[in-house]
Design a protein around this motif. Structure first.
Motif, PDB file in Angstrom:
ATOM      1  N   VAL A   1       3.196   1.613  -2.390  1.00  0.00           N
ATOM      2  CA  VAL A   1       2.279   1.650  -1.506  1.00  0.00           C
ATOM      3  C   VAL A   1       0.926   1.501  -2.249  1.00  0.00           C
ATOM      4  O   VAL A   1       0.617   2.236  -3.255  1.00  0.00           O
ATOM      5  CB  VAL A   1       2.089   2.553  -0.535  1.00  0.00           C
ATOM      6  CG1 VAL A   1       0.862   2.711   0.456  1.00  0.00           C
ATOM      7  CG2 VAL A   1       3.346   2.948   0.359  1.00  0.00           C
ATOM      8  N   GLY A   2       0.052   0.291  -1.827  1.00  0.00           N
ATOM      9  CA  GLY A   2      -1.407   0.372  -2.576  1.00  0.00           C
ATOM     10  C   GLY A   2      -2.215   0.598  -1.454  1.00  0.00           C
ATOM     11  O   GLY A   2      -2.096  -0.228  -0.287  1.00  0.00           O
ATOM     12  N   GLU A   3      -3.427   1.393  -1.539  1.00  0.00           N
ATOM     13  CA  GLU A   3      -4.444   1.640  -0.548  1.00  0.00           C
ATOM     14  C   GLU A   3      -5.853   1.282  -1.091  1.00  0.00           C
ATOM     15  O   GLU A   3      -5.972   1.583  -2.473  1.00  0.00           O
ATOM     16  CB  GLU A   3      -4.244   2.831   0.160  1.00  0.00           C
ATOM     17  CG  GLU A   3      -2.848   2.960   0.902  1.00  0.00           C
ATOM     18  CD  GLU A   3      -3.003   4.472   1.535  1.00  0.00           C
ATOM     19  OE1 GLU A   3      -2.207   4.676   2.242  1.00  0.00           O
ATOM     20  OE2 GLU A   3      -3.613   5.485   0.939  1.00  0.00           O
ATOM     21  N   ALA A   4      -6.656   1.060  -0.208  1.00  0.00           N
ATOM     22  CA  ALA A   4      -8.072   0.946  -0.644  1.00  0.00           C
ATOM     23  C   ALA A   4      -8.979   1.327   0.516  1.00  0.00           C
ATOM     24  O   ALA A   4      -8.437   1.291   1.624  1.00  0.00           O
ATOM     25  CB  ALA A   4      -8.531  -0.451  -1.164  1.00  0.00           C
ATOM     26  N   ASP A   5     -10.090   1.937   0.240  1.00  0.00           N
ATOM     27  CA  ASP A   5     -11.093   2.028   1.388  1.00  0.00           C
ATOM     28  C   ASP A   5     -10.392   3.387   2.145  1.00  0.00           C
ATOM     29  O   ASP A   5     -10.435   3.106   3.269  1.00  0.00           O
ATOM     30  CB  ASP A   5     -11.581   1.008   2.136  1.00  0.00           C
ATOM     31  CG  ASP A   5     -12.734   1.423   2.734  1.00  0.00           C
ATOM     32  OD1 ASP A   5     -13.622   2.233   2.255  1.00  0.00           O
ATOM     33  OD2 ASP A   5     -12.915   1.089   3.949  1.00  0.00           O
ATOM     34  N   GLY A   6      -9.913   4.435   1.475  1.00  0.00           N
ATOM     35  CA  GLY A   6      -9.307   5.586   2.095  1.00  0.00           C
ATOM     36  C   GLY A   6      -8.133   5.144   2.970  1.00  0.00           C
ATOM     37  O   GLY A   6      -7.917   5.820   3.967  1.00  0.00           O
TER      38      GLY A   6
END
Length: 101
Positions: free
Chosen positions: A25-30
């Motif tokens: 999983v890759g996440e951005a902006d919390g």
């Protein structure tokens, strides 16, 4: 010798199958932009929180998506390298036995 090469080929196929079933999983902006990929770097899912459409313009959303994608791909690389490293150790152990005979 050909038996060892065949075993190595089978091991590579096993690793590829295993990596297909491992998700990263890759996440951005919390976590409001989230990318799920296989450890073989195949993107499986992209989720963007509805609020982001209202809060950001197209370019900002694209940048957040790139960040999340890159994070997922880095994780996929790390998992893949760990799997390949373990397989390489197994293979070299087998090749060492081949040359000792």
């Amino acid at each position: 010798m050909f038996d060892k090469l065949f075993q190595a080929q089978q091991k590579a196929q096993e690793i590829k199958s295993r990596l297909d079933n491992i998700s990263v999983v890759g996440e951005a902006d919390g976590g409001r932009v989230r990318v799920i990929a296989s450890a073989n770097k195949e993107i499986k899912e992209v989720t963007i929180n509805e609020e982001l459409y209202e809060e950001n313009d197209k370019e900002q959303l694209e940048e957040l998506l790139i960040v999340a994608l890159n994070k997922a791909l880095v994780q996929a690389d790390q998992v893949s390298q760990a799997e390949m490293q373990a397989a390489t150790q197994d293979m070299f152990g087998g090749l060492g036995n081949l040359f000792n005979k």
